[in-house]
Design an enzyme around this catalytic site. Structure first.
Site, PDB file in Angstrom:
ATOM      1  CE1 TYR A 140       0.202   1.751   4.356  1.00  0.00           C
ATOM      2  CE2 TYR A 140       0.680  -0.599   4.550  1.00  0.00           C
ATOM      3  CZ  TYR A 140       0.714   0.682   5.078  1.00  0.00           C
ATOM      4  OH  TYR A 140       1.262   0.897   6.324  1.00  0.00           O
TER       5      TYR A 140
ATOM      6  CG  ASP B 265      -3.344  -2.284   4.778  1.00  0.00           C
ATOM      7  OD1 ASP B 265      -4.277  -1.479   4.974  1.00  0.00           O
ATOM      8  OD2 ASP B 265      -2.573  -2.656   5.682  1.00  0.00           O
TER       9      ASP B 265
ATOM     10  CG  HIS C  57      -7.606  -3.276   8.624  1.00  0.00           C
ATOM     11  ND1 HIS C  57      -7.794  -2.154   7.845  1.00  0.00           N
ATOM     12  CD2 HIS C  57      -6.270  -3.358   8.839  1.00  0.00           C
ATOM     13  CE1 HIS C  57      -6.625  -1.584   7.613  1.00  0.00           C
ATOM     14  NE2 HIS C  57      -5.688  -2.296   8.193  1.00  0.00           N
ATOM     15  CE  LYS C  58      -3.143  -5.760   7.635  1.00  0.00           C
ATOM     16  NZ  LYS C  58      -1.738  -5.842   8.122  1.00  0.00           N
TER      17      LYS C  58
ATOM     18  CG  ASP D 190      -5.227   2.541   9.322  1.00  0.00           C
ATOM     19  OD1 ASP D 190      -6.001   2.982  10.202  1.00  0.00           O
ATOM     20  OD2 ASP D 190      -4.039   2.306   9.534  1.00  0.00           O
TER      21      ASP D 190
ATOM     22  CB  SER E  12      -5.964   6.170  12.052  1.00  0.00           C
ATOM     23  OG  SER E  12      -6.424   6.919  13.157  1.00  0.00           O
TER      24      SER E  12
END
Length: 401
Positions: free
Chosen positions: A67, A117, A161-162, A172, A243
């Site tokens: 990213y 990301d 997010h992941k 983010d 962030s």
């Protein structure tokens, strides 16, 4: 008249020595990057000098899909759009061609990680595909779009997010996924998913907003299982400027793809205005913002470059596009003044160094990151970290500095 040969040689020697010193002095003062260039080009040329191949950014030894590279390639694309200097778009294409093979596969990217990301790393491929019609770029774009299609979600439809951070939304992630999602959808899918794009922001506003300050917490865990999450609200304990910067940039960039008549457009603009008004309250007299946004007077906190550059970019673009009142352009210029006056160093050759950039910060993981004040202010800093250089270029372009 009798000529003293020794004196002649002595005079000639002194003249030659003086000439050499003059040449040396001139060479020492020669600027490889002239101060007459705009800050955007000065930073970009600095990066290109240190990292002849774009994949080398962030001191990488081999090509990696990441990213931070995606962020800087967006900046270089914008710089090319402004200057029409071919070397900038060649630099972008070099990154794409070093990370994507001839069939459009991305060897260093792992689809199954569902890491949001990784989506922003491909944002530069839209223009490359439009310019070249090379099918490998489209294949890579489709792969990233498929990741978003399969990305795990919270119970209300928010992207995790992941995969390794289940049930969590981070500020983010809105920058990492949303502008790409909106651009792909409007480019290839007739804009039928823009409500879903807007829904990601709605969930952030619902779960991460602190109504007292108007700021948003770094992360939120729907399951409340993470040790950093508030048992009642699920939020992380502090406000981290970068962030918030990711989120502000996500808002101004995603709006590029929402038509004027889209019912969610006004909502997104209201989020940007609300956040911007809250951030201005915490801007330091220098024009900069602190690493932990609302605790500037606390020992250990410091004025941080990447978040400050992101706010400068978001305010400037927001004002330029008419999303924010015009005075935010002045606020953005004050922020950029702070960066240049307090955090930028320029070498005799003209190379630009942005200092006080937090290298990395997150939540959870191993070793565990608890989101405390002490955690954020003690993460290492790195000069010219790409999470600072990209927004610095983007801010400079928006401000024409």
């Amino acid at each position: 008249m009798k000529i003293n040969i020794n004196k002649v040689f002595l005079i000639l020697g002194l003249m030659i020595l003086a000439g050499c010193q003059s040449v040396t002095k001139t060479a020492g003062n020669y600027s490889e990057i002239p101060a007459t260039k705009k800050w955007s080009e000065r930073m970009a040329l600095t990066l290109m000098k240190k990292y002849p191949q774009a994949y080398m950014i962030d001191d990488k030894a081999e090509p990696k899909w990441d990213y931070v590279h995606g962020l800087n390639m967006i900046a270089f694309e914008e710089l090319y759009a402004k200057t029409k200097n071919q070397q900038y778009i060649d630099y972008v294409k070099g990154y794409a061609d070093s990370t994507i093979d001839s069939e459009g596969k991305i060897p260093s990217y792992k689809f199954e990680n569902y890491n949001i990301d990784m989506i922003i790393a491909g944002h530069h491929l839209f223009d490359l595909y439009a310019k070249t019609k090379d099918a490998k770029y489209l294949t890579a774009l489709k792969t990233l779009r498929l990741q978003l299609e399969k990305q795990p979600r919270t119970s209300e439809g928010g992207f995790w997010h992941k995969k390794i951070y289940p049930n969590q939304m981070w500020l983010d992630g809105l920058y990492m996924g949303s502008p790409f999602y909106a651009r792909y959808n409007t480019t290839f899918e007739k804009g039928d998913k823009l409500d879903d794009v807007a829904h990601q922001f709605e969930l952030i506003q619902k779960h991460l907003l602190d109504k007292k300050t108007g700021l948003l917490y770094h992360g939120w865990d729907e399951s409340r299982k993470m040790a950093w999450s508030n048992p009642q609200t699920g939020t992380s304990p502090n406000f981290w400027s970068r962030s918030l910067g990711w989120y502000a940039m996500a808002l101004v960039d995603v709006l590029d793809y929402f038509p004027a008549n889209h019912p969610k457009r006004a909502e997104l603009i209201s989020y940007l205005n609300s956040l911007s008004a809250a951030l201005v309250k915490y801007q330091d007299k220098s024009g900069l913002w602190y690493q932990v946004t609302d605790q500037g007077s606390r020992d250990g906190n410091y004025l941080e470059a990447s978040g400050s550059a992101m706010f400068a970019y978001a305010f400037a673009k927001g004002a330029n596009k008419g999303y924010l009142p015009k005075e935010y352009k002045t606020i953005a210029n004050k922020a950029f003044d702070g960066l240049v006056n307090d955090l930028v160093k320029v070498s005799p050759e003209g190379y630009v160094t942005l200092t006080n950039v937090c290298a990395v910060a997150g939540l959870g993981g191993n070793p565990f990151r608890d989101g405390s004040f002490e955690y954020y202010v003690n993460e290492k800093m790195k000069d010219n970290d790409p999470k600072g250089t990209g927004p610095f270029i983007l801010a400079a372009l928006q401000l024409d500095r």
